[in-house]
Motif scaffolding. Structure first.
Motif, PDB file in Angstrom:
ATOM      1  N   ILE A 135     -15.720  24.688  46.729  1.00 37.38           N
ATOM      2  CA  ILE A 135     -15.542  23.236  46.701  1.00 37.38           C
ATOM      3  C   ILE A 135     -14.088  22.893  46.986  1.00 37.38           C
ATOM      4  O   ILE A 135     -13.170  23.457  46.370  1.00 37.38           O
ATOM      5  CB  ILE A 135     -15.950  22.665  45.327  1.00 37.38           C
ATOM      6  N   ARG A 146     -19.045  11.218  37.584  1.00 37.21           N
ATOM      7  CA  ARG A 146     -17.947  11.227  38.551  1.00 37.21           C
ATOM      8  C   ARG A 146     -17.008  10.076  38.195  1.00 37.21           C
ATOM      9  O   ARG A 146     -17.417   8.919  38.250  1.00 37.21           O
ATOM     10  CB  ARG A 146     -18.497  11.087  39.968  1.00 37.21           C
ATOM     11  N   LYS A 174     -10.445  11.992  39.166  1.00 33.48           N
ATOM     12  CA  LYS A 174      -9.573  11.678  40.297  1.00 33.48           C
ATOM     13  C   LYS A 174      -8.599  10.577  39.882  1.00 33.48           C
ATOM     14  O   LYS A 174      -9.017   9.566  39.305  1.00 33.48           O
ATOM     15  CB  LYS A 174     -10.406  11.232  41.499  1.00 33.48           C
ATOM     16  N   ASP A 184     -11.522  17.124  36.177  1.00 34.70           N
ATOM     17  CA  ASP A 184     -12.608  16.537  36.972  1.00 34.70           C
ATOM     18  C   ASP A 184     -12.492  15.019  37.102  1.00 34.70           C
ATOM     19  O   ASP A 184     -13.480  14.343  37.403  1.00 34.70           O
ATOM     20  CB  ASP A 184     -13.979  16.904  36.393  1.00 34.70           C
ATOM     21  N   VAL A 214      -6.770  15.704  41.327  1.00 30.32           N
ATOM     22  CA  VAL A 214      -7.863  15.799  40.368  1.00 30.32           C
ATOM     23  C   VAL A 214      -7.409  16.614  39.170  1.00 30.32           C
ATOM     24  O   VAL A 214      -6.827  17.686  39.320  1.00 30.32           O
ATOM     25  CB  VAL A 214      -9.110  16.455  41.000  1.00 30.32           C
ATOM     26  N   ARG A 250     -13.872  17.362  46.590  1.00 30.14           N
ATOM     27  CA  ARG A 250     -14.978  17.725  45.704  1.00 30.14           C
ATOM     28  C   ARG A 250     -16.291  17.876  46.447  1.00 30.14           C
ATOM     29  O   ARG A 250     -17.353  17.522  45.970  1.00 30.14           O
ATOM     30  CB  ARG A 250     -15.133  16.686  44.567  1.00 30.14           C
ATOM     31  N   LYS A 251     -16.213  18.415  47.650  1.00 33.28           N
ATOM     32  CA  LYS A 251     -17.387  18.736  48.451  1.00 33.28           C
ATOM     33  C   LYS A 251     -17.223  20.152  48.989  1.00 33.28           C
ATOM     34  O   LYS A 251     -16.092  20.648  49.114  1.00 33.28           O
ATOM     35  CB  LYS A 251     -17.550  17.749  49.617  1.00 33.28           C
TER      36      LYS A 251
END
Length: 372
Positions: free
Chosen positions: A15, A141, A180, A178, A175, A20-21
């Motif tokens: 990731i 998120r 942002k 977790d 980040v 976060r992808k």
């Protein structure tokens, strides 16, 4: 599966620490090669000075290196071309790298909480950070905009020292835990003051909301400066769906001033979602409670706001004063992270859980459902 196919599958688990992808989904893997167990992976960074290049390298080495049959992993870093960056921006932001404030889109389901107080020193930023980290620990998120431009403190409360990554005009927020985060403090060298007037403050906040790529968020917190000044008004204009959380101490003087921050909602059209009483008491070694700042200010404030606004404004919780809470802020380690079962940590988690369970109003929103 061949070893090459296993390598590709392992890379899909890596990731990107900012977006976060998976790096494979972002087009960051330019190629892989396997020769007698020796794996070579070419990774494309968004910019040459990517501050997390070491993290990406280690994550790739770990993911691929644990595969049976892999004897070595060589990660070769290069940089995306402008065309590749344009494709990435279009993938993240829509056709043409669409601009504007995404949280105002018709289909946005992000809950926006603007954390306000009447005066400084009530622990508003500490409450904001701990609520955000507690919600992220629940799997949500979460993002934070440090809108207290003059008194920014969110980066230090979260232990963030790295600057944001800039991909052309798009800013990728750092980040931590977790969550942002974006803050004007990330763009200022040392501990320099910010001496801006109203129009500059409005423009800075607008840029944070439009140029910073938060991605799909469940919750966005804004840590507002104390009082009812330019930023509070700008938040209401730029984010009309935002809701206010009012932080106060039990002290009568603090609650009186906090009432003004809450009743501003009558003029801005926002909703006050609740009151959080901070520094409610100090537990002594013998178990007794010392109420340093008095008692009942938070509850009295909810009563006055309920009367002034015409709808129930609940007391979401009362957070005790604890040395561990202050130490966590100083060290950049929020008290709700980990397994701490202190009274303050439990109360903050309970408040976060209450806010997280509130459903977003879907009235009048498109759900993109077509009958068959």
């Amino acid at each position: 599966m061949t070893l090459l196919e296993q390598v590709d599958a392992a890379l899909a688990t890596v990731i990107d620490p900012e977006l976060r992808k998976p790096i494979t989904e972002l087009g960051m893997v330019a190629g892989t090669d396997v020769v007698d167990g020796a794996v070579t992976v070419e990774v494309l960074l968004t910019i040459a000075g990517c501050p997390l290049r070491g993290t990406i390298t280690r994550d790739v080495e770990t993911a691929v290196g644990r595969l049976p049959g892999v004897s070595s992993v060589d990660v070769r870093l290069s940089v995306m071309t402008q065309q590749q960056r344009d494709r990435l921006k279009e993938q993240l932001r829509g056709p043409g790298g669409r601009k504007g404030i995404p949280f105002n889109d018709e289909g946005s389901l992000t809950r926006i909480y603007a954390v306000a107080s009447g005066k400084g020193g009530v622990g508003k930023s500490s409450v904001t950070v701990n609520l955000a980290v507690a919600m992220a620990a629940q799997g949500l998120r979460v993002g934070i905009v440090d809108a207290d431009v003059y008194g920014f403190s969110v980066p230090s409360l979260l232990g963030i020292t790295q600057p944001p990554t800039r991909v052309d005009e798009m800013i990728l927020p750092p980040v931590a835990y977790d969550v942002k985060v974006i803050s004007i403090g990330m763009f200022i060298a040392g501990n320099q003051p910010v001496a801006w007037r109203g129009p500059m403050l409005h423009r800075a906040l607008e840029q944070f909301l439009s140029d910073v790529h938060f991605g799909d968020l469940d919750v966005l917190f804004l840590d507002l400066p104390p009082g009812t000044g330019d930023i509070a008004i700008s938040v209401a204009q730029l984010l009309p769906s935002s809701e206010l959380l009012v932080v106060t101490t039990p002290q009568t003087a603090a609650a009186d001033v906090a009432e003004r921050a809450g009743t501003l909602a009558n003029q801005t059209g926002q909703k006050v979602s609740g009151v959080i009483e901070n520094m409610s008491w100090l537990e002594l070694p013998g178990g007794e409670r010392m109420e340093l700042f008095g008692k009942g200010g938070g509850l009295a404030l909810t009563g006055r706001l309920t009367e002034a606004l015409g709808y129930p404004v609940p007391l979401l919780g009362s957070v005790p004063l604890e040395i561990a809470l202050r130490e966590g802020g100083d060290s950049g380690e929020p008290i709700v992270d980990g397994t701490s079962e202190s009274a303050a940590a439990q109360e903050l988690r309970q408040i976060a859980g209450t806010l997280a369970r509130r459903p977003r109003d879907l009235g009048g929103r498109r759900l993109n459902i077509t009958p068959t």
